[in-house]
Design a protein around this motif. Structure first.
Motif, PDB file in Angstrom:
ATOM      1  N   ASP A   1      42.804  44.392  38.931  1.00 26.88           N
ATOM      2  CA  ASP A   1      42.589  42.973  38.699  1.00 26.88           C
ATOM      3  C   ASP A   1      43.053  42.478  37.329  1.00 26.88           C
ATOM      4  OD1 ASP A   1      40.612  44.340  37.357  1.00 26.88           O
ATOM      5  OD2 ASP A   1      39.069  42.845  37.744  1.00 26.88           O
ATOM      6  N   ARG A   2      43.414  43.353  36.433  1.00 26.38           N
ATOM      7  CA  ARG A   2      43.869  42.943  35.098  1.00 26.38           C
ATOM      8  C   ARG A   2      45.387  42.764  35.015  1.00 26.38           C
ATOM      9  NH1 ARG A   2      39.331  41.074  33.413  1.00 26.38           N
ATOM     10  NH2 ARG A   2      37.692  42.617  33.305  1.00 26.38           N
TER      11      ARG A   2
ATOM     12  N   ARG B   1      41.957  39.059  42.599  1.00 28.21           N
ATOM     13  CA  ARG B   1      41.725  39.339  41.179  1.00 28.21           C
ATOM     14  C   ARG B   1      40.431  38.672  40.708  1.00 28.21           C
ATOM     15  NH1 ARG B   1      45.762  37.340  37.676  1.00 28.21           N
ATOM     16  NH2 ARG B   1      45.072  38.876  36.177  1.00 28.21           N
ATOM     17  N   TRP B   2      40.218  37.414  41.115  1.00 26.18           N
ATOM     18  CA  TRP B   2      38.998  36.706  40.731  1.00 26.18           C
ATOM     19  C   TRP B   2      37.776  37.338  41.388  1.00 26.18           C
ATOM     20  CZ3 TRP B   2      35.708  34.177  44.124  1.00 26.18           C
ATOM     21  CH2 TRP B   2      34.654  33.492  43.527  1.00 26.18           C
ATOM     22  N   TYR B   3      37.871  37.629  42.662  1.00 25.09           N
ATOM     23  CA  TYR B   3      36.750  38.164  43.429  1.00 25.09           C
ATOM     24  C   TYR B   3      36.286  39.512  42.878  1.00 25.09           C
ATOM     25  CZ  TYR B   3      34.066  39.288  47.647  1.00 25.09           C
ATOM     26  OH  TYR B   3      33.065  39.620  48.524  1.00 25.09           O
ATOM     27  N   SER B   4      37.232  40.346  42.471  1.00 23.48           N
ATOM     28  CA  SER B   4      36.857  41.671  41.975  1.00 23.48           C
ATOM     29  C   SER B   4      36.158  41.589  40.615  1.00 23.48           C
ATOM     30  CB  SER B   4      38.078  42.572  41.879  1.00 23.48           C
ATOM     31  OG  SER B   4      38.960  42.097  40.897  1.00 23.48           O
ATOM     32  N   ARG B   5      36.360  40.516  39.888  1.00 24.99           N
ATOM     33  CA  ARG B   5      35.670  40.341  38.606  1.00 24.99           C
ATOM     34  C   ARG B   5      34.271  39.777  38.784  1.00 24.99           C
ATOM     35  NH1 ARG B   5      40.766  37.586  35.592  1.00 24.99           N
ATOM     36  NH2 ARG B   5      42.084  39.430  35.653  1.00 24.99           N
ATOM     37  N   VAL B   6      34.040  39.042  39.866  1.00 19.36           N
ATOM     38  CA  VAL B   6      32.768  38.368  40.081  1.00 19.36           C
ATOM     39  C   VAL B   6      31.781  39.232  40.856  1.00 19.36           C
ATOM     40  CG1 VAL B   6      31.682  36.364  41.188  1.00 19.36           C
ATOM     41  CG2 VAL B   6      33.817  36.084  39.939  1.00 19.36           C
TER      42      VAL B   6
ATOM     43  N   ARG C   1      33.873  44.208  48.915  1.00 22.40           N
ATOM     44  CA  ARG C   1      35.327  44.070  49.015  1.00 22.40           C
ATOM     45  C   ARG C   1      35.745  43.775  50.458  1.00 22.40           C
ATOM     46  NH1 ARG C   1      37.709  46.958  44.227  1.00 22.40           N
ATOM     47  NH2 ARG C   1      36.372  46.068  42.621  1.00 22.40           N
TER      48      ARG C   1
ATOM     49  N   GLU D   1      31.703  46.287  42.551  1.00 22.67           N
ATOM     50  CA  GLU D   1      32.774  47.142  43.065  1.00 22.67           C
ATOM     51  C   GLU D   1      32.286  48.026  44.205  1.00 22.67           C
ATOM     52  OE1 GLU D   1      35.066  49.331  40.272  1.00 22.67           O
ATOM     53  OE2 GLU D   1      35.008  47.719  38.803  1.00 22.67           O
TER      54      GLU D   1
END
Length: 179
Positions: free
Chosen positions: A55-56, A94-99, A107, A102
């Protein structure tokens, strides 16, 4: 060899696009139930999982755009469906994995939401340009059926895409970070 490692994910997405088309042709009869037909969304699933795991890396949104243009030309002959959908899915991933945590279940839920939204988007585009005349009810059943197939494909292939995204991030030279 170092340059090749930076492009492994891009090559894998290209292979996923080819497999998506070939498997859809072979499994077409299996993926229909009554008037509802499911879509085989291996390429969008791969883009989402790569976005979840790396995600980065903002370069993957550009990779999704390039893969989307190639997929549009490969599948439809017009540019727009995948060229818009895949970068949006990558940015959402990318946004979803930060919010969200894990955990695989989170997912999977995010992936099913986006593949369902992508299927609805494709139906809407095809309806607007006259390539389909299916009703909203038929589209809804197809989207539900596609979500089931997407869940199965995600369970079967998540580990492959996650490993590729972690070990071979797109256009990142990992040799700079090793001792």
């Amino acid at each position: 060899m170092r340059i090749f490692k930076q492009w492994v994910v891009a090559i894998a997405l290209y292979v996923a696009m080819i497999l998506d088309g070939c498997l859809a042709a072979v499994l077409h009869q299996t993926m229909s139930y009554g008037n509802s037909r499911a879509s085989l969304l291996l390429l969008p699933i791969a883009v989402m999982v790569v976005a979840f795991e790396d995600d980065r890396n903002a370069k993957e949104v550009w990779l999704a755009l390039a893969v989307g243009v190639i997929a549009d030309l490969y599948f439809y002959g017009i540019i727009g469906v995948y060229a818009v959908g895949l970068p949006v899915m990558s940015a959402f991933g990318r946004w979803y994995s930060r919010v969200f945590p894990e955990l695989f279940i989170f997912r999977l839920i995010g992936l099913l939401l986006m593949t369902s939204a992508f299927s609805a988007y494709v139906w809407l585009i095809f309806r607007l340009i006259g390539w389909t005349h299916s009703s909203l009810g038929q589209a809804g059943m197809s989207i539900l059926y596609t979500a089931g197939w997407s869940a199965l494909l995600t369970v079967l292939t998540y580990w492959i895409w996650a490993k590729l995204a972690r070990n071979y991030p797109f256009l990142v030279d990992l040799d700079n970070y090793r001792y």
